[in-house]
Design a protein around this motif. Structure first.
Motif, PDB file in Angstrom:
ATOM      1  N   MET A   1      80.694  81.802  53.945  1.00  0.00           N
ATOM      2  CA  MET A   1      79.444  81.303  53.390  1.00  0.00           C
ATOM      3  C   MET A   1      78.567  82.491  52.967  1.00  0.00           C
ATOM      4  SD  MET A   1      79.302  77.935  53.533  1.00  0.00           S
ATOM      5  CE  MET A   1      78.072  76.831  54.063  1.00  0.00           C
ATOM      6  N   LYS A   2      77.907  82.330  51.839  1.00  0.00           N
ATOM      7  CA  LYS A   2      76.905  83.285  51.378  1.00  0.00           C
ATOM      8  C   LYS A   2      75.583  82.881  52.015  1.00  0.00           C
ATOM      9  CE  LYS A   2      79.853  85.051  48.473  1.00  0.00           C
ATOM     10  NZ  LYS A   2      80.548  86.249  48.826  1.00  0.00           N
ATOM     11  N   LYS A   3      74.802  83.852  52.466  1.00  0.00           N
ATOM     12  CA  LYS A   3      73.553  83.558  53.167  1.00  0.00           C
ATOM     13  C   LYS A   3      72.374  84.176  52.435  1.00  0.00           C
ATOM     14  CE  LYS A   3      75.977  83.320  57.530  1.00  0.00           C
ATOM     15  NZ  LYS A   3      76.098  83.825  58.893  1.00  0.00           N
ATOM     16  N   TYR A   4      71.325  83.359  52.235  1.00  0.00           N
ATOM     17  CA  TYR A   4      70.149  83.778  51.495  1.00  0.00           C
ATOM     18  C   TYR A   4      68.874  83.399  52.240  1.00  0.00           C
ATOM     19  CZ  TYR A   4      73.576  83.836  47.723  1.00  0.00           C
ATOM     20  OH  TYR A   4      74.689  84.078  46.964  1.00  0.00           O
ATOM     21  N   SER A   5      67.833  84.140  51.962  1.00  0.00           N
ATOM     22  CA  SER A   5      66.484  83.798  52.392  1.00  0.00           C
ATOM     23  C   SER A   5      65.664  83.581  51.132  1.00  0.00           C
ATOM     24  CB  SER A   5      65.891  84.946  53.217  1.00  0.00           C
ATOM     25  OG  SER A   5      64.538  84.690  53.500  1.00  0.00           O
ATOM     26  N   TYR A 126      72.244  69.487  54.973  1.00  0.00           N
ATOM     27  CA  TYR A 126      73.549  70.095  54.722  1.00  0.00           C
ATOM     28  C   TYR A 126      74.466  69.176  53.920  1.00  0.00           C
ATOM     29  CZ  TYR A 126      75.748  67.150  58.280  1.00  0.00           C
ATOM     30  OH  TYR A 126      76.243  66.091  58.986  1.00  0.00           O
ATOM     31  N   LYS A 132      73.993  74.573  53.434  1.00  0.00           N
ATOM     32  CA  LYS A 132      73.076  74.310  54.545  1.00  0.00           C
ATOM     33  C   LYS A 132      71.724  74.882  54.155  1.00  0.00           C
ATOM     34  CE  LYS A 132      76.568  74.930  58.120  1.00  0.00           C
ATOM     35  NZ  LYS A 132      76.987  75.798  59.227  1.00  0.00           N
ATOM     36  N   GLY A 142      66.093  79.368  54.809  1.00  0.00           N
ATOM     37  CA  GLY A 142      67.424  79.950  54.802  1.00  0.00           C
ATOM     38  C   GLY A 142      68.378  79.026  54.072  1.00  0.00           C
ATOM     39  N   HIS A 144      72.574  78.676  53.128  1.00  0.00           N
ATOM     40  CA  HIS A 144      73.963  79.114  53.238  1.00  0.00           C
ATOM     41  C   HIS A 144      74.766  78.305  52.234  1.00  0.00           C
ATOM     42  CE1 HIS A 144      73.414  80.404  57.734  1.00  0.00           C
ATOM     43  NE2 HIS A 144      72.524  80.952  56.926  1.00  0.00           N
ATOM     44  N   THR A 145      75.512  78.981  51.385  1.00  0.00           N
ATOM     45  CA  THR A 145      76.248  78.300  50.321  1.00  0.00           C
ATOM     46  C   THR A 145      77.713  78.717  50.308  1.00  0.00           C
ATOM     47  OG1 THR A 145      75.809  80.010  48.669  1.00  0.00           O
ATOM     48  CG2 THR A 145      74.199  78.232  48.846  1.00  0.00           C
ATOM     49  N   GLN A 165      69.632  88.135  49.595  1.00  0.00           N
ATOM     50  CA  GLN A 165      70.937  87.819  50.176  1.00  0.00           C
ATOM     51  C   GLN A 165      71.122  88.628  51.438  1.00  0.00           C
ATOM     52  OE1 GLN A 165      74.409  88.251  47.685  1.00  0.00           O
ATOM     53  NE2 GLN A 165      75.743  87.412  49.244  1.00  0.00           N
ATOM     54  N   PHE A 166      71.638  87.966  52.471  1.00  0.00           N
ATOM     55  CA  PHE A 166      72.002  88.655  53.702  1.00  0.00           C
ATOM     56  C   PHE A 166      73.425  89.186  53.548  1.00  0.00           C
ATOM     57  CE2 PHE A 166      68.886  85.579  55.278  1.00  0.00           C
ATOM     58  CZ  PHE A 166      68.003  86.441  55.903  1.00  0.00           C
TER      59      PHE A 166
END
Length: 167
Positions: A1-5, A126, A132, A142, A144-145, A165-166
């Motif tokens: 999953m890619k994680k972003y704020s 989600y 999510k 947050g 998550h894709t 991006q985290f």
């Protein structure tokens, strides 16, 4: 999953005084009174960002889990005249009817995102294995894709929001 704020806050501006809640309406920030119109403008940006992500990913419905309510919303609305205009009946219906594993359509999603930003209700939005969305305190979101969001960074930035991006 890619994680972003995704947030209204810029990492480059640690000096600017920021409002963090619907309860800040009527208070002064950076020499200006935060009114309901300005508050809603920022809230609209978050709602639009969620809709843009859903559209980009081809998502029509969400689920919500871990639903909880922070307070007696109707009581708060009755005690604050400013809030009355910010809570249409459709939003109150979403607030009262949302339960774990409810399937959420786009119209309900808009109200639900607003309720989460206002810290009236909480839960995880989600789509299994795809997306999510966590909406936390102080307008922190947050995401998550399953696919990268770089293609829509500009759209989100044009809404007045920052995306990080985290790694």
């Amino acid at each position: 999953m890619k994680k972003y704020s995704i947030t209204k806050y810029s990492r480059n501006n640690s000096i600017k005084e920021e409002w963090t809640s619907i309860s800040d309406i009527g208070k002064i920030y950076n020499g200006c009174i935060l009114d309901a119109k300005e508050y809603k403008k920022i809230e609209d940006s978050y709602v639009r960002a969620v809709l843009e992500i859903a559209s980009y990913m081809g998502i029509e419905y969400f689920r919500i889990k871990d639903v909880f309510r922070w307070k007696d919303l109707r009581k708060d609305i009755n005690e604050n005249a400013v809030f009355k205009e910010l809570y249409p009946q459709s939003m109150l219906k979403v607030y009262e009817e949302m339960t774990n594993e409810t399937i959420v359509n786009k119209e309900e999603l808009c109200d639900l995102v607003r309720l989460e930003l206002r810290e009236d209700i909480g839960g995880l939005l989600y789509v299994p294995y795809r997306l999510k969305i966590f909406i936390g305190d102080d307008y922190m979101m947050g995401v998550h894709t399953s696919i990268p969001l770089e293609s829509i960074y500009k759209i989100i930035s044009d809404l007045g929001l920052n995306i990080y991006q985290f790694i």
